[in-house]
Design an enzyme around this catalytic site. Structure first.
Site, PDB file in Angstrom:
ATOM      1  N   GLN A  68      -5.767  -2.503  -2.481  1.00 57.19           N
ATOM      2  CA  GLN A  68      -7.146  -3.559  -1.418  1.00 57.19           C
ATOM      3  C   GLN A  68      -6.032  -4.604  -0.607  1.00 57.19           C
ATOM      4  O   GLN A  68      -4.909  -4.469  -0.259  1.00 57.19           O
ATOM      5  CB  GLN A  68      -7.733  -4.864  -3.109  1.00 57.19           C
ATOM      6  CG  GLN A  68      -9.382  -4.527  -3.612  1.00 57.19           C
ATOM      7  CD  GLN A  68      -8.084  -3.466  -4.937  1.00 57.19           C
ATOM      8  OE1 GLN A  68      -7.833  -3.750  -6.093  1.00 57.19           O
ATOM      9  NE2 GLN A  68      -8.777  -2.107  -5.115  1.00 57.19           N
ATOM     10  N   ASP A  95      -7.406  -1.598   2.694  1.00 54.73           N
ATOM     11  CA  ASP A  95      -7.619  -0.796   4.055  1.00 54.73           C
ATOM     12  C   ASP A  95      -7.262  -1.106   5.151  1.00 54.73           C
ATOM     13  O   ASP A  95      -7.034  -0.795   6.087  1.00 54.73           O
ATOM     14  CB  ASP A  95      -9.092  -1.108   4.555  1.00 54.73           C
ATOM     15  CG  ASP A  95     -10.001  -0.445   3.011  1.00 54.73           C
ATOM     16  OD1 ASP A  95     -10.629  -0.100   2.178  1.00 54.73           O
ATOM     17  OD2 ASP A  95     -11.298  -1.575   3.397  1.00 54.73           O
ATOM     18  N   LYS A 112      -2.432   1.078   3.946  1.00 56.17           N
ATOM     19  CA  LYS A 112      -1.401   0.798   2.962  1.00 56.17           C
ATOM     20  C   LYS A 112      -0.695   2.260   2.487  1.00 56.17           C
ATOM     21  O   LYS A 112       0.289   2.811   2.972  1.00 56.17           O
ATOM     22  CB  LYS A 112      -1.393   0.006   1.848  1.00 56.17           C
ATOM     23  CG  LYS A 112      -2.053  -0.982   1.383  1.00 56.17           C
ATOM     24  CD  LYS A 112      -2.668  -1.717   0.695  1.00 56.17           C
ATOM     25  CE  LYS A 112      -3.336  -1.340   0.201  1.00 56.17           C
ATOM     26  NZ  LYS A 112      -4.439  -2.157   1.134  1.00 56.17           N
ATOM     27  N   GLY A 158      -8.392   2.680  -2.104  1.00 55.22           N
ATOM     28  CA  GLY A 158      -8.972   4.324  -1.880  1.00 55.22           C
ATOM     29  C   GLY A 158      -7.747   4.520  -0.784  1.00 55.22           C
ATOM     30  O   GLY A 158      -8.067   4.268   0.100  1.00 55.22           O
ATOM     31  N   HIS A 159      -6.572   5.763  -0.544  1.00 54.85           N
ATOM     32  CA  HIS A 159      -6.045   5.604   0.415  1.00 54.85           C
ATOM     33  C   HIS A 159      -6.812   7.130   0.385  1.00 54.85           C
ATOM     34  O   HIS A 159      -6.271   8.010   0.338  1.00 54.85           O
ATOM     35  CB  HIS A 159      -4.419   5.510  -0.267  1.00 54.85           C
ATOM     36  CG  HIS A 159      -4.286   5.810  -1.384  1.00 54.85           C
ATOM     37  ND1 HIS A 159      -3.891   4.353  -2.594  1.00 54.85           N
ATOM     38  CD2 HIS A 159      -3.343   6.788  -1.927  1.00 54.85           C
ATOM     39  CE1 HIS A 159      -4.349   4.545  -3.194  1.00 54.85           C
ATOM     40  NE2 HIS A 159      -4.243   6.267  -3.587  1.00 54.85           N
TER      41      HIS A 159
HETATM   42  P1  IMP Z   1     -15.076  -4.073  -6.946  1.00 57.07           P
HETATM   43  O1  IMP Z   1     -13.191  -4.026  -6.304  1.00 57.07           O
HETATM   44  O2  IMP Z   1     -15.632  -3.000  -6.929  1.00 57.07           O
HETATM   45  O3  IMP Z   1     -14.863  -5.134  -8.029  1.00 57.07           O
HETATM   46  O4  IMP Z   1     -15.261  -5.001  -5.352  1.00 57.07           O
HETATM   47  C1  IMP Z   1     -15.298  -5.962  -5.306  1.00 57.07           C
HETATM   48  C2  IMP Z   1     -15.152  -6.086  -4.124  1.00 57.07           C
HETATM   49  O5  IMP Z   1     -14.027  -5.862  -3.250  1.00 57.07           O
HETATM   50  C3  IMP Z   1     -15.699  -5.482  -3.288  1.00 57.07           C
HETATM   51  O6  IMP Z   1     -16.236  -6.331  -1.668  1.00 57.07           O
HETATM   52  C4  IMP Z   1     -15.244  -4.379  -2.590  1.00 57.07           C
HETATM   53  O7  IMP Z   1     -15.687  -3.866  -0.959  1.00 57.07           O
HETATM   54  C5  IMP Z   1     -13.913  -4.539  -2.821  1.00 57.07           C
HETATM   55  N1  IMP Z   1     -12.922  -3.768  -2.485  1.00 57.07           N
HETATM   56  C6  IMP Z   1     -12.542  -3.641  -4.144  1.00 57.07           C
HETATM   57  N2  IMP Z   1     -11.562  -1.825  -3.168  1.00 57.07           N
HETATM   58  C7  IMP Z   1     -11.520  -2.021  -2.302  1.00 57.07           C
HETATM   59  C8  IMP Z   1     -10.945  -1.410  -1.253  1.00 57.07           C
HETATM   60  O8  IMP Z   1      -9.440  -0.783  -1.685  1.00 57.07           O
HETATM   61  N3  IMP Z   1     -10.920  -1.751   0.051  1.00 57.07           N
HETATM   62  C9  IMP Z   1     -11.251  -2.367   0.512  1.00 57.07           C
HETATM   63  N4  IMP Z   1     -12.307  -3.217  -0.392  1.00 57.07           N
HETATM   64  C10 IMP Z   1     -12.399  -3.032  -1.770  1.00 57.07           C
END
Ligand code: IMP
Length: 429
Positions: free
Chosen positions: A224, A13, A16, A40-41
């Site tokens: 991420q 977040d 990007k 998410g972008h």
């Molecule tokens: P997962 O990727 O859904 O397995 O989540 C694992 C961890 O990564 C959690 O803390 C999510 O909130 C975090 N996370 C996954 N994708 C994102 C992203 O795009 N931005 C911020 N945090 C993310």
């Protein structure tokens, strides 16, 4: 010819999407190489706001090709939903503009169910995942039983791979006393969705390497952030993929020595969603201000992001392990109203001083930040386009960050629009 990887240096977040969109003007092809629709972008282009989570950001520029690499885990239903969304804004997508790697593992409905089930069952030990099935899909990839996009070409391959996969998941479900997966109905759904995506599936590694031969510019779009990396992040509060720049190579089939630059997207303060250590988290009115002004809500899940001061040693580690060649400092305007601004430059417990962010999350939970305090600028910087417009205090803040990170800031983002950017150095060398 120049190939550039863009990664997040914090917990995701960092903004990007906007930077990738901006840089994609100079790129021929934009490539996703890890993660899935957990990313998410948000892209703001004039009146249009695009919230994408799977398609590469470059998809909204019609003269660009986009690629989903093998390092991604792909939910085909989500893909079709996003393709339709983009098309609904009169932007065309066809197999010349979107290629999905044949060896990209698929996320199936039972991955999502398992993700949600596990989180629920974990009580106060939950990770706080996005609930999209990302972790279970990566587990099946390394467990060597995934159904991959290229398998969709042959009906018999789909059947036999699905059998292996469902057998495995049903063993787990029997153990949990949960309802078994109905293989037949999953097969039927896969057969329907495959019609909509099969034309996009192709040999990505060949395509990208031939683009390199032809002197095209590739832009690798990370998802991420480095602190969510499965190896170097705040394990176990991480995502399940490698989020580092090196994954651009293993996640696509482009050799690392073909990639010249790594742009580290870095928010001017710190945020994270989900659980896990975050030493500079603020629980006071400054934290609330950052959250409100920065509109710190997750694009994918809508959850509130935790907010805190800039954590310099954490970003420094990201710069080192990613080989960051330049920084894009984002959301500096969110700090506009603060009288004083703090930067974390180290950590301490009662007994120990830490110059580096600890690898162990258990240790990271116990440390207190050591701060340096700087004067705020207390005026509006939003939308600024030139360095000379930035107040002196803001410039000093940027310089302090550069000095600590031993890395140049290439651009400063002062708002969500493409042109709300101060470009200092072209990151595409
Ligand atoms: P997962 O990727 O859904 O397995 O989540 C694992 C961890 O990564 C959690 O803390 C999510 O909130 C975090 N996370 C996954 N994708 C994102 C992203 O795009 N931005 C911020 N945090 C993310």
């Amino acid at each position: 010819m120049a190939n550039l990887v863009v990664i997040g240096t914090q917990w995701g977040d960092e903004g990007k999407g906007k930077i990738v969109d901006l840089l994609s003007a100079k790129a021929d092809t934009i490539v996703r190489f890890q993660g899935g629709h957990n990313a998410g972008h948000t892209l703001v282009i004039g009146q249009n706001v695009f919230k994408l989570s799977l398609l590469p950001s470059g998809i909204i520029r019609e003269n660009k090709s986009t690629v989903i690499g093998n390092g991604v885990v792909l939910d085909p239903w989500k893909l079709v939903e996003e393709i339709n969304l983009v098309r609904s804004k009169e932007i065309s997508i066809d197999p010349n503009r979107l290629i999905i790697s044949e060896n990209t593992p698929l996320i199936l409905p039972f991955h999502k169910e398992l993700d949600l089930f596990r989180e629920k069952a974990s009580g106060n030990k939950k990770i706080g995942t996005t609930g999209r099935g990302i972790g279970p899909a990566y587990e099946d990839k390394v467990g060597r039983r995934a159904l991959r996009s290229g398998d969709l070409k042959e009906v018999e391959t789909i059947k036999s791979r699905l059998r292996t996969l469902v057998d495995h998941h049903n063993i787990l479900r029997r153990g949990y006393n949960a309802k078994l997966i109905d293989e037949e109905s999953v097969f039927t759904e896969i057969m329907k969705i495959r019609e909509e995506i099969i034309e996009y599936i192709g040999p990505v590694w060949q395509f990208l390497n031939s683009q390199i031969k032809d002197g095209k510019n590739l832009l690798f779009e990370g998802a991420q952030g480095s602190m969510l990396d499965v190896d170097f992040g705040t394990y176990p509060f991480v995502t399940s993929s490698s989020t580092l720049a090196g994954a651009a190579s293993t996640g696509t089939g482009v050799s690392h020595n073909k990639i010249q630059s790594v742009l580290g997207i870095t928010k001017a303060y710190t945020t994270r969603v989900g659980k896990g250590p975050m030493p500079t988290e603020l629980f006071d009115e400054v934290g609330q201000l950052l959250s409100q002004i920065g509109k710190e809500k997750g694009t994918v899940t809508g959850r509130d992001r935790r907010c805190g001061w800039f954590d310099a040693p954490l970003v420094k580690r990201s710069c080192v392990i990613n080989g960051v060649t330049g920084i894009a400092l984002t959301k500096i305007d969110v700090l506009d109203r603060l009288e004083k601004i703090k930067i974390c430059v180290g950590y301490r417990t009662e007994e120990t001083i830490f110059n580096e962010f600890p690898l162990s999350s258990d240790v990271a939970e116990t440390i207190e930040p050591i701060y340096e305090e700087m004067d705020g600028w207390n005026c509006n910087t939003s939308g600024m386009k030139r360095l000379s417009q930035l107040p002196e205090e803001a410039r000093k803040y940027v310089e302090r960050i550069e000095k600590f990170l031993e890395t140049k800031v290439n651009l400063i983002s002062t708002g969500p629009e493409r042109d709300e950017t101060i470009l200092l150095e072209d990151p595409f060398i």
